[in-house]
Design a protein around this motif. Structure first.
Motif, PDB file in Angstrom:
ATOM      1  N   SER A 109     -39.218 -34.876-123.962  1.00  0.00           N
ATOM      2  CA  SER A 109     -39.394 -34.570-122.543  1.00  0.00           C
ATOM      3  C   SER A 109     -38.065 -34.176-121.893  1.00  0.00           C
ATOM      4  CB  SER A 109     -40.051 -35.732-121.803  1.00  0.00           C
ATOM      5  OG  SER A 109     -39.274 -36.889-121.889  1.00  0.00           O
ATOM      6  N   PHE A 110     -36.950 -34.725-122.370  1.00  0.00           N
ATOM      7  CA  PHE A 110     -35.632 -34.309-121.875  1.00  0.00           C
ATOM      8  C   PHE A 110     -35.432 -32.826-122.157  1.00  0.00           C
ATOM      9  CE2 PHE A 110     -31.265 -33.251-123.003  1.00  0.00           C
ATOM     10  CZ  PHE A 110     -30.599 -33.561-121.829  1.00  0.00           C
ATOM     11  N   SER A 111     -35.728 -32.413-123.382  1.00  0.00           N
ATOM     12  CA  SER A 111     -35.561 -31.012-123.752  1.00  0.00           C
ATOM     13  C   SER A 111     -36.443 -30.120-122.884  1.00  0.00           C
ATOM     14  CB  SER A 111     -35.894 -30.816-125.238  1.00  0.00           C
ATOM     15  OG  SER A 111     -35.805 -29.458-125.588  1.00  0.00           O
ATOM     16  N   LYS A 112     -37.691 -30.503-122.710  1.00  0.00           N
ATOM     17  CA  LYS A 112     -38.615 -29.698-121.904  1.00  0.00           C
ATOM     18  C   LYS A 112     -38.166 -29.633-120.451  1.00  0.00           C
ATOM     19  CE  LYS A 112     -42.714 -30.366-124.742  1.00  0.00           C
ATOM     20  NZ  LYS A 112     -44.083 -30.872-124.790  1.00  0.00           N
ATOM     21  N   SER A 113     -37.716 -30.732-119.936  1.00  0.00           N
ATOM     22  CA  SER A 113     -37.300 -30.752-118.539  1.00  0.00           C
ATOM     23  C   SER A 113     -36.035 -29.932-118.335  1.00  0.00           C
ATOM     24  CB  SER A 113     -37.130 -32.195-118.077  1.00  0.00           C
ATOM     25  OG  SER A 113     -35.864 -32.495-117.661  1.00  0.00           O
ATOM     26  N   GLN A 114     -35.072 -30.014-119.263  1.00  0.00           N
ATOM     27  CA  GLN A 114     -33.857 -29.220-119.151  1.00  0.00           C
ATOM     28  C   GLN A 114     -34.186 -27.736-119.237  1.00  0.00           C
ATOM     29  OE1 GLN A 114     -30.603 -30.405-118.414  1.00  0.00           O
ATOM     30  NE2 GLN A 114     -32.026 -32.045-117.912  1.00  0.00           N
ATOM     31  N   LEU A 115     -35.123 -27.381-120.096  1.00  0.00           N
ATOM     32  CA  LEU A 115     -35.546 -25.993-120.225  1.00  0.00           C
ATOM     33  C   LEU A 115     -36.155 -25.507-118.909  1.00  0.00           C
ATOM     34  CD1 LEU A 115     -35.950 -23.517-122.087  1.00  0.00           C
ATOM     35  CD2 LEU A 115     -38.221 -24.427-122.548  1.00  0.00           C
ATOM     36  N   SER A 116     -37.042 -26.303-118.351  1.00  0.00           N
ATOM     37  CA  SER A 116     -37.698 -25.928-117.102  1.00  0.00           C
ATOM     38  C   SER A 116     -36.696 -25.843-115.951  1.00  0.00           C
ATOM     39  CB  SER A 116     -38.794 -26.945-116.780  1.00  0.00           C
ATOM     40  OG  SER A 116     -39.436 -26.612-115.573  1.00  0.00           O
ATOM     41  N   ARG A 117     -35.880 -26.861-115.793  1.00  0.00           N
ATOM     42  CA  ARG A 117     -34.895 -26.881-114.703  1.00  0.00           C
ATOM     43  C   ARG A 117     -33.854 -25.773-114.876  1.00  0.00           C
ATOM     44  NH1 ARG A 117     -33.818 -33.373-114.651  1.00  0.00           N
ATOM     45  NH2 ARG A 117     -35.858 -33.939-113.830  1.00  0.00           N
ATOM     46  N   GLY A 118     -33.399 -25.604-116.107  1.00  0.00           N
ATOM     47  CA  GLY A 118     -32.394 -24.578-116.368  1.00  0.00           C
ATOM     48  C   GLY A 118     -32.928 -23.178-116.129  1.00  0.00           C
ATOM     49  N   THR A 119     -34.158 -22.942-116.548  1.00  0.00           N
ATOM     50  CA  THR A 119     -34.774 -21.633-116.334  1.00  0.00           C
ATOM     51  C   THR A 119     -34.908 -21.360-114.844  1.00  0.00           C
ATOM     52  OG1 THR A 119     -35.981 -21.797-118.419  1.00  0.00           O
ATOM     53  CG2 THR A 119     -36.814 -20.225-116.797  1.00  0.00           C
ATOM     54  N   GLN A 120     -35.365 -22.350-114.118  1.00  0.00           N
ATOM     55  CA  GLN A 120     -35.513 -22.196-112.666  1.00  0.00           C
ATOM     56  C   GLN A 120     -34.156 -21.936-112.010  1.00  0.00           C
ATOM     57  OE1 GLN A 120     -38.227 -21.853-110.852  1.00  0.00           O
ATOM     58  NE2 GLN A 120     -36.958 -21.549-109.045  1.00  0.00           N
ATOM     59  N   ARG A 121     -33.158 -22.684-112.405  1.00  0.00           N
ATOM     60  CA  ARG A 121     -31.817 -22.528-111.824  1.00  0.00           C
ATOM     61  C   ARG A 121     -31.241 -21.147-112.154  1.00  0.00           C
ATOM     62  NH1 ARG A 121     -28.912 -22.442-108.022  1.00  0.00           N
ATOM     63  NH2 ARG A 121     -26.733 -22.964-108.244  1.00  0.00           N
TER      64      ARG A 121
END
Length: 189
Positions: free
Chosen positions: A163-175
């Motif tokens: 879930s850390f990986s998925k969340s970083q991917l989502s947050r990073g993509t958005q940013r």
């Protein structure tokens, strides 16, 4: 793993056999073939050019010392790339450069597709935006989109949860989208 990876360089069996026997010319030939892609990956993960150069040298020397452990059950390039990724992430952990996340990410985080082929990833605008991301976020984005690692593999490499990986991917993509859209809007003013 992503066959589009710049690391996807096939090494002839005879060259690899010579390298395993310690032939310095074979080792040098392998080093030269992987030096560029290794530097690019280390730079993307570490965010620092000097550190990337150091990581390439350390990783290559480590790989050459452990060449007898390569069993050919995967392509040589994938094994070598894994050695480099492991070294970079271990260094970042030792230096405590991977930020601590304050809250557990949303397990339902939407997985976004940024679709970054390697030639697009070389763009200066994108590089500038990537450099402004936290190290762990940048590493997840790069490993997932460019190198083709799965969330499970990234979680294991970074000693974190899926879930850390998925969340970083989502947050990073958005940013990244926010940063790139803002620059685009400013250029039209």
């Amino acid at each position: 793993m992503n066959p589009q990876s710049p690391f996807a360089i096939e090494i002839p069996a005879l060259l690899l056999a010579s390298a395993k026997r310690g032939d310095e010319r074979a080792l040098e030939a392998i080093y030269r073939q992987f030096q560029g892609p290794a530097y690019q990956l280390a730079w993307r993960l570490c965010g620092d050019r000097e550190l990337a150069r150091d990581m390439v040298q350390e990783s290559m020397f480590k790989a050459f010392r452990q060449l007898h452990q390569f069993r050919a059950d995967a392509p040589f390039w994938a094994w070598l790339r894994q050695v480099l990724v492991n070294e970079c992430l271990m260094h970042l952990r030792r230096q405590q450069r991977i930020e601590q996340q304050q809250q557990e990410p949303d397990l339902q985080a939407e997985e976004t597709n940024l679709s970054l082929p390697p030639e697009v990833a070389e763009c200066g605008l994108l590089q500038s935006a990537l450099e402004r991301l936290p190290t762990s976020t940048r590493a997840v984005l790069w490993l997932y989109h460019v190198e083709g690692y799965t969330h499970e593999e990234i979680a294991s490499l970074m000693q974190r949860t899926i879930s850390f990986s998925k969340s970083q991917l989502s947050r990073g993509t958005q940013r990244l989208r926010e940063m790139l859209c803002l620059k685009e809007e400013l250029s039209h003013v």
